[in-house]
Scaffold this motif. Structure first.
Motif, mmCIF file in Angstrom:
data_model
loop_
_atom_site.group_PDB
_atom_site.id
_atom_site.type_symbol
_atom_site.label_atom_id
_atom_site.label_comp_id
_atom_site.label_asym_id
_atom_site.label_seq_id
_atom_site.Cartn_x
_atom_site.Cartn_y
_atom_site.Cartn_z
ATOM 1 N N LEU A 118 -10.181 -23.025 -2.354
ATOM 2 C CA LEU A 118 -8.963 -23.722 -2.559
ATOM 3 C C LEU A 118 -8.899 -24.830 -1.394
ATOM 4 O O LEU A 118 -8.423 -26.099 -1.677
ATOM 5 C CB LEU A 118 -7.666 -22.794 -2.502
ATOM 6 N N THR A 119 -9.158 -24.416 -0.257
ATOM 7 C CA THR A 119 -9.192 -25.348 0.722
ATOM 8 C C THR A 119 -10.186 -26.558 0.818
ATOM 9 O O THR A 119 -9.767 -27.623 0.750
ATOM 10 C CB THR A 119 -9.214 -24.634 2.120
ATOM 11 N N THR A 120 -11.313 -25.991 0.252
ATOM 12 C CA THR A 120 -12.432 -27.045 0.013
ATOM 13 C C THR A 120 -11.929 -27.868 -0.947
ATOM 14 O O THR A 120 -12.223 -29.235 -0.738
ATOM 15 C CB THR A 120 -13.706 -26.481 -0.423
ATOM 16 N N ILE A 121 -11.465 -27.523 -2.124
ATOM 17 C CA ILE A 121 -10.930 -28.460 -3.307
ATOM 18 C C ILE A 121 -9.875 -29.309 -2.808
ATOM 19 O O ILE A 121 -9.850 -30.899 -2.975
ATOM 20 C CB ILE A 121 -10.530 -27.493 -4.497
ATOM 21 N N LEU A 122 -8.774 -28.712 -2.080
ATOM 22 C CA LEU A 122 -7.678 -29.495 -1.671
ATOM 23 C C LEU A 122 -7.872 -30.549 -0.626
ATOM 24 O O LEU A 122 -7.593 -31.701 -0.489
ATOM 25 C CB LEU A 122 -6.593 -28.596 -1.176
ATOM 26 N N ASP A 123 -9.336 -30.209 0.190
ATOM 27 C CA ASP A 123 -9.565 -31.207 1.285
ATOM 28 C C ASP A 123 -10.380 -32.495 0.884
ATOM 29 O O ASP A 123 -10.432 -33.288 1.728
ATOM 30 C CB ASP A 123 -10.189 -30.360 2.222
ATOM 31 N N MET A 156 -4.686 -35.666 -16.697
ATOM 32 C CA MET A 156 -5.144 -34.289 -16.262
ATOM 33 C C MET A 156 -5.441 -34.553 -14.767
ATOM 34 O O MET A 156 -6.341 -34.972 -14.426
ATOM 35 C CB MET A 156 -5.865 -33.734 -16.864
ATOM 36 N N MET A 157 -4.869 -33.912 -13.918
ATOM 37 C CA MET A 157 -5.167 -33.944 -12.431
ATOM 38 C C MET A 157 -6.462 -32.820 -12.313
ATOM 39 O O MET A 157 -6.614 -31.818 -12.799
ATOM 40 C CB MET A 157 -4.112 -33.098 -11.423
ATOM 41 N N LEU A 158 -7.295 -33.670 -11.566
ATOM 42 C CA LEU A 158 -8.676 -32.682 -11.397
ATOM 43 C C LEU A 158 -8.605 -31.737 -10.507
ATOM 44 O O LEU A 158 -9.198 -30.555 -10.826
ATOM 45 C CB LEU A 158 -9.688 -33.701 -10.801
ATOM 46 N N GLU A 159 -7.691 -31.587 -9.642
ATOM 47 C CA GLU A 159 -7.518 -30.426 -8.737
ATOM 48 C C GLU A 159 -7.200 -29.260 -9.337
ATOM 49 O O GLU A 159 -7.496 -28.158 -9.056
ATOM 50 C CB GLU A 159 -6.777 -30.750 -7.499
ATOM 51 N N HIS A 160 -6.130 -29.309 -10.294
ATOM 52 C CA HIS A 160 -5.529 -28.166 -11.004
ATOM 53 C C HIS A 160 -6.688 -27.468 -11.823
ATOM 54 O O HIS A 160 -6.648 -26.310 -11.871
ATOM 55 C CB HIS A 160 -4.521 -28.637 -12.005
ATOM 56 N N VAL A 161 -7.452 -28.163 -12.308
ATOM 57 C CA VAL A 161 -8.610 -27.700 -13.390
ATOM 58 C C VAL A 161 -9.521 -27.013 -12.615
ATOM 59 O O VAL A 161 -9.965 -25.724 -12.714
ATOM 60 C CB VAL A 161 -9.216 -28.879 -14.218
ATOM 61 N N LEU A 162 -9.832 -27.321 -11.107
ATOM 62 C CA LEU A 162 -10.670 -26.981 -10.298
ATOM 63 C C LEU A 162 -10.255 -25.743 -9.741
ATOM 64 O O LEU A 162 -10.955 -24.570 -9.537
ATOM 65 C CB LEU A 162 -11.313 -27.934 -9.188
ATOM 66 N N ILE A 163 -8.937 -25.739 -9.398
ATOM 67 C CA ILE A 163 -8.230 -24.403 -9.208
ATOM 68 C C ILE A 163 -8.424 -23.339 -10.205
ATOM 69 O O ILE A 163 -8.602 -22.210 -9.609
ATOM 70 C CB ILE A 163 -6.881 -24.659 -8.517
ATOM 71 N N LEU A 164 -7.900 -23.704 -11.085
ATOM 72 C CA LEU A 164 -8.182 -22.738 -12.373
ATOM 73 C C LEU A 164 -9.620 -22.397 -12.317
ATOM 74 O O LEU A 164 -9.604 -21.257 -12.796
ATOM 75 C CB LEU A 164 -7.832 -23.260 -13.682
ATOM 76 N N SER A 165 -10.701 -22.946 -12.140
ATOM 77 C CA SER A 165 -11.856 -22.481 -12.486
ATOM 78 C C SER A 165 -12.252 -21.694 -11.189
ATOM 79 O O SER A 165 -12.764 -20.653 -11.618
ATOM 80 C CB SER A 165 -12.964 -23.716 -12.580
#
Lengths: 178, 101
Positions: free
Chosen positions: A114-119, B1-10
């Motif tokens: 999560l931190t990697t994705i958000l950073d 669609m926000m990219l981060e939301h999909v990545l967080i779901l995955s």
């Protein structure tokens, strides 16, 4: 598929909550048949998700192969082999210390991801890659593009996949029938 | 669609798949959690191919390959589970010790 904004957001929230609850259901439900059906629900949600992200061919392949073949196979496996184990398994379903350690490890994996994705600044990467692409729009659809790739660039992996499927078919029959 | 939301779901699906794969005592449930992990990988492939490579769509090809591998894996896994069940009358993971001799 390029839908309007509120419909798109509503579908995204709906599919996301379905994914979260279904994933919890696969792991935490005690009866394996319920978790198999929950897995089917998760797979259907992922297929709708692919439709939202402009990939209808992969969505159809997901729906046909995962929900139609793999999930039905798993449900058959649960139904054939769920006999004597499940009834006397209740006293072992406690929360042991290994479960606690594993949940701690998985939560730390999730938080680090999560931190990697958000950073990461994704939009900088998007603009640098978009500027490299050719500006002209061609009228090739999604499945045509996939077919062109499968018959030109990825021809050898495609043939290898077919050989792997044949070997897996013969091997599964040979293991299961003796 | 926000990219981060999909990545967080995955990432969520991946970590809960690993949790279920480690803690489950039923072999069939371990197979299900393996499918969850492969689906998380597929979501990442399709989303990156849609965002970064929307003309070439090479991520879609890789996701189709992963789907084919997962189908083969499910067939082999079910065959092995049925063979273990025939020999041991049990599908608990910690009782499948046929190689321990």
């Amino acid at each position: 598929m390029d839908l309007a904004g509120p419909i798109h957001d509503f579908l995204l929230v709906f599919l996301g909550s379905g994914l979260i609850l279904g994933g919890l259901g696969v792991v935490l439900l005690t009866n394996p048949i319920y978790s198999a059906f929950s897995l089917g629900f998760v797979l259907i949600c992922i297929s709708l998700f692919y439709i939202l992200s402009n990939s209808p061919f992969v969505a159809a392949a997901q729906l046909l192969i995962y929900v139609g073949a793999v999930n039905v196979l798993i449900i058959f496996a649960v139904m054939f082999m769920n006999g004597s184990d499940y009834s006397n398994d209740f006293h072992l379903n406690l929360w042991t210390i290994g479960d606690g350690v594993t949940s701690l490890v998985c939560t730390s994996i999730f938080l680090s991801l999560l931190t990697t994705i958000l950073d990461t600044s994704w939009y900088g990467i998007i603009w640098t890659t978009r500027s490299n692409q050719i500006i002209e729009q061609d009228l090739i659809s999604n499945s045509q593009q996939i077919g062109i790739h499968l018959s030109t660039d990825f021809f050898l992996p495609f043939e290898l996949i077919s050989i792997i499927l044949l070997v897996a078919l013969i091997g599964a029959i040979a293991v299961a029938r003796q | 669609m926000m990219l981060e939301h999909v990545l967080i779901l995955s990432a969520y699906l991946f970590s809960i798949g690993i949790y279920g794969l480690i803690t489950s005592r039923n072999i069939v449930r371990a197979l299900m959690c393996l499918e969850l992990i492969l689906n998380a990988v597929n979501i990442n492939f399709v989303t990156f191919s849609d965002f970064f490579d929307s003309r070439q769509l090479k991520g879609d090809i890789f996701s189709i390959f992963v789907i084919a591998i997962a189908a083969a894996e499910a067939a082999i896994g079910s065959a092995i589970v049925s063979s273990i069940y025939r020999n041991r009358k049990s599908i608990r993971i910690n009782q499948s010790t046929l190689l321990n001799k």
